[in-house]
Design an enzyme around this catalytic site. Sequence first.
Site, PDB file in Angstrom:
ATOM      1  N   TYR A 121      -4.190  -1.675  15.442  1.00  0.00           N
ATOM      2  CA  TYR A 121      -2.825  -1.380  15.882  1.00  0.00           C
ATOM      3  C   TYR A 121      -2.697  -1.626  17.374  1.00  0.00           C
ATOM      4  O   TYR A 121      -3.646  -1.415  18.136  1.00  0.00           O
ATOM      5  CB  TYR A 121      -2.479   0.096  15.624  1.00  0.00           C
ATOM      6  CG  TYR A 121      -2.266   0.448  14.174  1.00  0.00           C
ATOM      7  CD1 TYR A 121      -1.026   0.252  13.573  1.00  0.00           C
ATOM      8  CD2 TYR A 121      -3.291   0.986  13.407  1.00  0.00           C
ATOM      9  CE1 TYR A 121      -0.816   0.592  12.246  1.00  0.00           C
ATOM     10  CE2 TYR A 121      -3.091   1.332  12.074  1.00  0.00           C
ATOM     11  CZ  TYR A 121      -1.857   1.125  11.509  1.00  0.00           C
ATOM     12  OH  TYR A 121      -1.647   1.455  10.197  1.00  0.00           O
ATOM     13  N   TYR A 160      -9.062  -1.570   7.932  1.00  0.00           N
ATOM     14  CA  TYR A 160      -9.741  -1.005   9.099  1.00  0.00           C
ATOM     15  C   TYR A 160     -10.445   0.305   8.728  1.00  0.00           C
ATOM     16  O   TYR A 160     -10.060   0.986   7.785  1.00  0.00           O
ATOM     17  CB  TYR A 160      -8.770  -0.798  10.265  1.00  0.00           C
ATOM     18  CG  TYR A 160      -7.586   0.101   9.979  1.00  0.00           C
ATOM     19  CD1 TYR A 160      -7.695   1.489  10.064  1.00  0.00           C
ATOM     20  CD2 TYR A 160      -6.340  -0.435   9.643  1.00  0.00           C
ATOM     21  CE1 TYR A 160      -6.611   2.311   9.815  1.00  0.00           C
ATOM     22  CE2 TYR A 160      -5.256   0.384   9.393  1.00  0.00           C
ATOM     23  CZ  TYR A 160      -5.396   1.757   9.476  1.00  0.00           C
ATOM     24  OH  TYR A 160      -4.323   2.562   9.218  1.00  0.00           O
ATOM     25  N   ARG A 170      -9.414   1.816   5.240  1.00  0.00           N
ATOM     26  CA  ARG A 170      -8.067   1.797   4.678  1.00  0.00           C
ATOM     27  C   ARG A 170      -7.737   0.397   4.166  1.00  0.00           C
ATOM     28  O   ARG A 170      -8.009  -0.600   4.838  1.00  0.00           O
ATOM     29  CB  ARG A 170      -7.030   2.189   5.756  1.00  0.00           C
ATOM     30  CG  ARG A 170      -7.183   3.651   6.169  1.00  0.00           C
ATOM     31  CD  ARG A 170      -5.875   4.390   6.095  1.00  0.00           C
ATOM     32  NE  ARG A 170      -5.287   4.339   4.766  1.00  0.00           N
ATOM     33  CZ  ARG A 170      -3.993   4.313   4.524  1.00  0.00           C
ATOM     34  NH1 ARG A 170      -3.146   4.301   5.536  1.00  0.00           N
ATOM     35  NH2 ARG A 170      -3.523   4.278   3.295  1.00  0.00           N
ATOM     36  N   HIS A 173      -2.099  -2.366   4.699  1.00  0.00           N
ATOM     37  CA  HIS A 173      -0.836  -1.722   4.310  1.00  0.00           C
ATOM     38  C   HIS A 173       0.194  -1.908   5.415  1.00  0.00           C
ATOM     39  O   HIS A 173      -0.154  -2.093   6.575  1.00  0.00           O
ATOM     40  CB  HIS A 173      -1.039  -0.226   4.036  1.00  0.00           C
ATOM     41  CG  HIS A 173      -1.560   0.521   5.232  1.00  0.00           C
ATOM     42  ND1 HIS A 173      -2.909   0.568   5.534  1.00  0.00           N
ATOM     43  CD2 HIS A 173      -0.933   1.217   6.212  1.00  0.00           C
ATOM     44  CE1 HIS A 173      -3.079   1.269   6.651  1.00  0.00           C
ATOM     45  NE2 HIS A 173      -1.901   1.665   7.088  1.00  0.00           N
ATOM     46  N   HIS A 175       3.479   0.165   6.971  1.00  0.00           N
ATOM     47  CA  HIS A 175       4.251   1.419   6.975  1.00  0.00           C
ATOM     48  C   HIS A 175       5.728   1.079   6.933  1.00  0.00           C
ATOM     49  O   HIS A 175       6.186   0.182   7.649  1.00  0.00           O
ATOM     50  CB  HIS A 175       3.969   2.211   8.249  1.00  0.00           C
ATOM     51  CG  HIS A 175       2.564   2.710   8.361  1.00  0.00           C
ATOM     52  ND1 HIS A 175       2.174   3.961   7.932  1.00  0.00           N
ATOM     53  CD2 HIS A 175       1.443   2.136   8.862  1.00  0.00           C
ATOM     54  CE1 HIS A 175       0.891   4.133   8.173  1.00  0.00           C
ATOM     55  NE2 HIS A 175       0.406   3.041   8.733  1.00  0.00           N
TER      56      HIS A 175
END
Lengths: 254, 182
Positions: A121, A160, A170, A173, A175
Site C-alpha cells: 500500500y 501480501y 492476504r 483484494h 477494498h
Amino acid sequence: MSLSEPTQRQISAEIAAAHESAATTSRHHPARDFAPYRGTLLRHPHQVPIPLTDDPEAAERTGPVFGVTDVTGLDADLTRQHPGEPLGERITVTGRVLDRVGRPVRGQLVEIWQANASGRYAHQRDQHPAPLDPGFTGAGRCLTDDQGRYRFTTIKPGAYPWRNHLNAWRPGHIHFSVFGTHFTQRLITQMYFPGDPLLPYDPILQSVTDPAARARLVAEYRHELSTPERALGYHWDIVLDGPTATLPDPEDHR
Amino acid sequence: MILPTPAQTIGPFYGYALPFPGGADIAPRGHSQVVTVHGSVRDGGGDPVPDALLESWQTVPRPGPGSMRRDPVNGGFAGRNGVDFTGFGRVATDADGHWAIRTLAPPATAPYLALCVFARGLTHHLFTRAYLVRPTEDRLLSTLPPDRARTLMATGDGERTYRFDIHLQGEKETVFLDFRHH
C-alpha cells in the site's frame, strides 16, 4: 517471531470449527467475534446491537447524496493518476450497485483502495518490504450512473503478508466503500479474485461463515469485458443491505 | 429480495484513500452556529484505537449537489466548498484514538448525530448515535436501561462543545444499533 505464534494449521482448524458451529445459521455478514481473525478479539461488542427497524423518523433513513463536484474524471482510472504507467496487470472492474429489491442505486459514491501489483500500500505504516510503485497510488472513486453502474480501471493487486499468525498472507483484494439511498445501507467490503489459492486460508474472508455469502465477495472474470491490448475484465455486482421496509423510491413515480 | 454483499473490515491502510481535507468540517468554517463534537474510540482493553474511521450523518433539509472542491491539476480533494452544509462528515482517529467534528446542531425532533464506526478488527461497521440533548420522547432511549442509554448521550464539554467517547467492548460498551431486517 515468537514460538507461541499460531501457525496456519492452527488458524485453519479454528476457521473450520467456527464454520461448523455457524453452519445452521444463514448469516449474510461476517461474525464480529471471529477469533481466527485476531484483530476482532478486543474490538467486537459483547452486547447484541439494538434492532431499530421501525422508526420512520430516524435520520438514518435518509442518506448522503453525492454530486458531480465530488469526483473528477481522473478518479476512476487508477492507471492515469501519475505521469508514468504503473507496473502489473491492468484490469477493468465493473458492475452494478443494487438495493435488496434489485433497484439500481444511482448517483452514489463508490470508492476503492488497494495495494499495488507487488502487494504494498502507498501508506507509510505498510512496511512490507515490497517495492512501492511511483506510477500507482491505488485509490479511486466514481459515482454510479442511472443504471447503478460503476467502472474502474486499475492494476491487479498482489498478495501480501500480515501478522495475524505465522505465514499469514492476504489474497489479492480491492477494498470498496459504497453508500446507498439510506445511511443504513452503508457498506465497506473487499472484492476478491476468482481462482486465488489463498482464499481458503484468509481469516478475514473466512469471517463470513456462510459459503454462499463468501462466494458473493469473489468477482467473475468476463472475457467480453477485457479490452484488446489493454486490460482484463472483471464483473462484480454489489447488493446493499438495509431495512426491508424501504421508503418509496421517488424515481419509481415519475 | 436479492442477497446482500457481506461487509469486510476497512483494514488499517485506508488512510490515503478515504479521509479528505475538510472531512470533519461539516458546517462551513466560521459559521456562527457551529458545534464541536469530539471524543475517543477505545477497545476492550481500554486502549485507544488509532486506525478507526468515523462517519457522521444528520438530516439535511436541502441536499446540495456536493460540497467538495477539487484540485484542477491532479483531481485531488482540495477541501469543502465552504458554502454548503451536506450533513455528511468523515474523520479518522489520530494516533491517540481521538477525533473531532464541527457541525450544526441537529433538529430537536432528532437531536442526534448518526455515527458509523469502521476499524481494523471490525468485520462489519457499527452504527451508534450521539445525542446532544436528551429528547422528551425517543423511541430508542426509552427502551434502554438508564446505564445503557447514558452511553448514547454526549456530555457538555465547554461552550458549544460536546464529548462523545465510543467504547467498542467492555464495561462502558457503547450501545450499537442494527438496522438490518433478518
